[in-house]
Design a protein around this motif. Structure first.
Motif, PDB file in Angstrom:
ATOM      1  N   UNK A   1      34.070 -35.435  21.591  1.00  0.00           N
ATOM      2  CA  UNK A   1      34.549 -36.799  21.376  1.00  0.00           C
ATOM      3  C   UNK A   1      33.567 -37.564  20.472  1.00  0.00           C
ATOM      4  N   UNK A   2      32.280 -37.500  20.823  1.00  0.00           N
ATOM      5  CA  UNK A   2      31.251 -38.205  20.040  1.00  0.00           C
ATOM      6  C   UNK A   2      31.148 -37.629  18.623  1.00  0.00           C
ATOM      7  N   UNK A   3      31.144 -36.281  18.549  1.00  0.00           N
ATOM      8  CA  UNK A   3      31.009 -35.618  17.241  1.00  0.00           C
ATOM      9  C   UNK A   3      32.175 -36.002  16.337  1.00  0.00           C
ATOM     10  N   UNK A   4      33.369 -36.055  16.931  1.00  0.00           N
ATOM     11  CA  UNK A   4      34.547 -36.390  16.142  1.00  0.00           C
ATOM     12  C   UNK A   4      34.432 -37.791  15.535  1.00  0.00           C
ATOM     13  N   UNK A   5      33.999 -38.767  16.342  1.00  0.00           N
ATOM     14  CA  UNK A   5      33.853 -40.140  15.841  1.00  0.00           C
ATOM     15  C   UNK A   5      32.789 -40.223  14.752  1.00  0.00           C
ATOM     16  N   UNK A   6      31.684 -39.515  14.985  1.00  0.00           N
ATOM     17  CA  UNK A   6      30.597 -39.558  14.000  1.00  0.00           C
ATOM     18  C   UNK A   6      31.047 -38.936  12.673  1.00  0.00           C
ATOM     19  N   UNK A   7      31.784 -37.823  12.774  1.00  0.00           N
ATOM     20  CA  UNK A   7      32.243 -37.146  11.553  1.00  0.00           C
ATOM     21  C   UNK A   7      33.254 -38.025  10.801  1.00  0.00           C
ATOM     22  N   UNK A   8      34.150 -38.661  11.553  1.00  0.00           N
ATOM     23  CA  UNK A   8      35.143 -39.540  10.915  1.00  0.00           C
ATOM     24  C   UNK A   8      34.436 -40.675  10.169  1.00  0.00           C
ATOM     25  N   UNK A   9      33.418 -41.248  10.823  1.00  0.00           N
ATOM     26  CA  UNK A   9      32.667 -42.350  10.208  1.00  0.00           C
ATOM     27  C   UNK A   9      31.956 -41.854   8.941  1.00  0.00           C
TER      28      UNK A   9
END
Lengths: 114, 228
Positions: free
Chosen positions: B96-104
């Motif tokens: 979940x965290x990795x996905x948000x960071x990658x999107x950003x």
């Protein structure tokens, strides 16, 4: 042939395993075969349930284990009794002897209890 | 006449092992030890004249049912049980965290790449929204194909050290990219717009996740009801 009750087998598992291991190092399958042979098949475990007991004994520091590869190339986990385990076996022998003698005395005095 | 498929001992043993491992109460070491026992028993029964299939079935029965084994092992493996149970949750949070960071990071990289080309701010804004929507679609599609169709193997990506590295690295790169945008373009207004888009994206993602959770929950209840 009449089988021995699960409760009694459960209580006696630890001294039985320690006794088998005190003769020589062994692995789960061999321990079970030895017990079956000595008890003429009267003691029968769900064979897989010996392993949690062995692991418990290892955690308590009575036995040690190591993986070895047999001549046929199969990996087996061998268990060895250590000094703490030998001491435990001595105390188990004393306890079981007390119970055994008590039962013998009771039955000799009051045979109708059998 | 009924046609019987040929018995394959290795497949049967692998299947039996996989069920044992699914129960979370056993370590790989435990299952290897039980397998060794099973093989000893099978060899002994075959010597006494049984077929491979008969020997397997009897050995399995003598070793004890899956329920009995997992119950007995849970008494000594409470530590492994706890770890096996908690690891999927930790992985879930990290994904979940990795996905948000990658999107950003994607948005920032997109901005840094196209801003020098002189693209209009409105176009950048719309393009960033499209990019974010595409990211959500890619994420859920990959998830669907992985678990429903079992197409992708993310085995190496979903290890905890890899996930932690992705989260940390992408966070550092995000901070660096924000620094670059501010330093090069002094473009606070556009950063605010990007940040607003990202927040809308996070909200959309969470809403989709909640809807999926409810759907999965009700579907699982329905399936279990039928099974019972």
């Amino acid at each position: 042939m009449k089988k021995i009750s699960k409760e009694l087998i459960g209580t006696s598992t630890i001294p039985i395993i320690l006794s088998v291991l005190s003769k020589k190092e062994s692995y789960g399958y061999e321990i079970i075969q030895r017990i079956k042979e000595l008890s003429n098949g009267q003691i029968e475990w769900g064979e897989g349930t010996i392993y949690p007991v062995l692991h418990k004994l290892e955690k308590k520091g009575y036995i040690t284990s190591s993986w070895k590869t047999s001549g046929s190339g199969r990996k087996r986990k061998y268990y060895n009794i250590n000094i703490k385990g030998e001491q435990k076996l001595v105390s188990e022998k004393e306890n079981w002897t007390v119970i055994h003698q008590l039962i013998l005395k009771l039955w000799n005095i009051e045979p109708n209890l059998i | 006449m009924e046609h019987r498929t040929e018995f394959n001992l290795a497949n049967c043993i692998n299947h039996w092992k996989s069920i044992l491992l699914e129960n979370n109460n056993m370590t790989i070491d435990n299952v290897t030890e039980l397998e060794s026992h099973l093989l000893d028993e099978i060899a002994s029964l075959k010597e006494s004249g049984l077929t491979e299939e008969e020997a397997f079935l009897i050995s399995q029965k003598r070793l004890g049912s899956i329920n009995l084994l997992t119950h007995e092992f849970s008494k000594v493996n409470s530590h492994a049980f706890f770890l096996n149970k908690i690891i999927p949750y930790i992985k879930g949070v990290l994904i979940f965290l990795a996905f948000f960071q990658i999107a950003e990071l994607l948005i920032h990289a997109f901005y840094l790449f196209f801003k020098p080309a002189g693209i209009h701010n409105n176009s950048l804004n719309i393009a960033s929204i499209i990019l974010l929507i595409a990211t959500i679609i890619v994420f859920f599609t990959a998830f669907y194909f992985k678990y429903k169709k079992q197409l992708f193997n993310f085995h190496y990506f979903i290890k905890i050290p890899v996930l932690v590295s992705i989260v940390v690295l992408s966070k550092i790169m995000n901070m660096f990219s924000v620094f670059l945008i501010v330093k090069n373009y002094m473009d606070i207004k556009n950063i605010k717009t990007l940040s607003y888009n990202l927040n809308i994206f996070k909200l959309t993602f969470v809403i989709i996740l909640l809807i999926v959770s409810f759907l999965v929950y009700y579907k699982s209840k329905k399936v279990l009801k039928i099974a019972n």
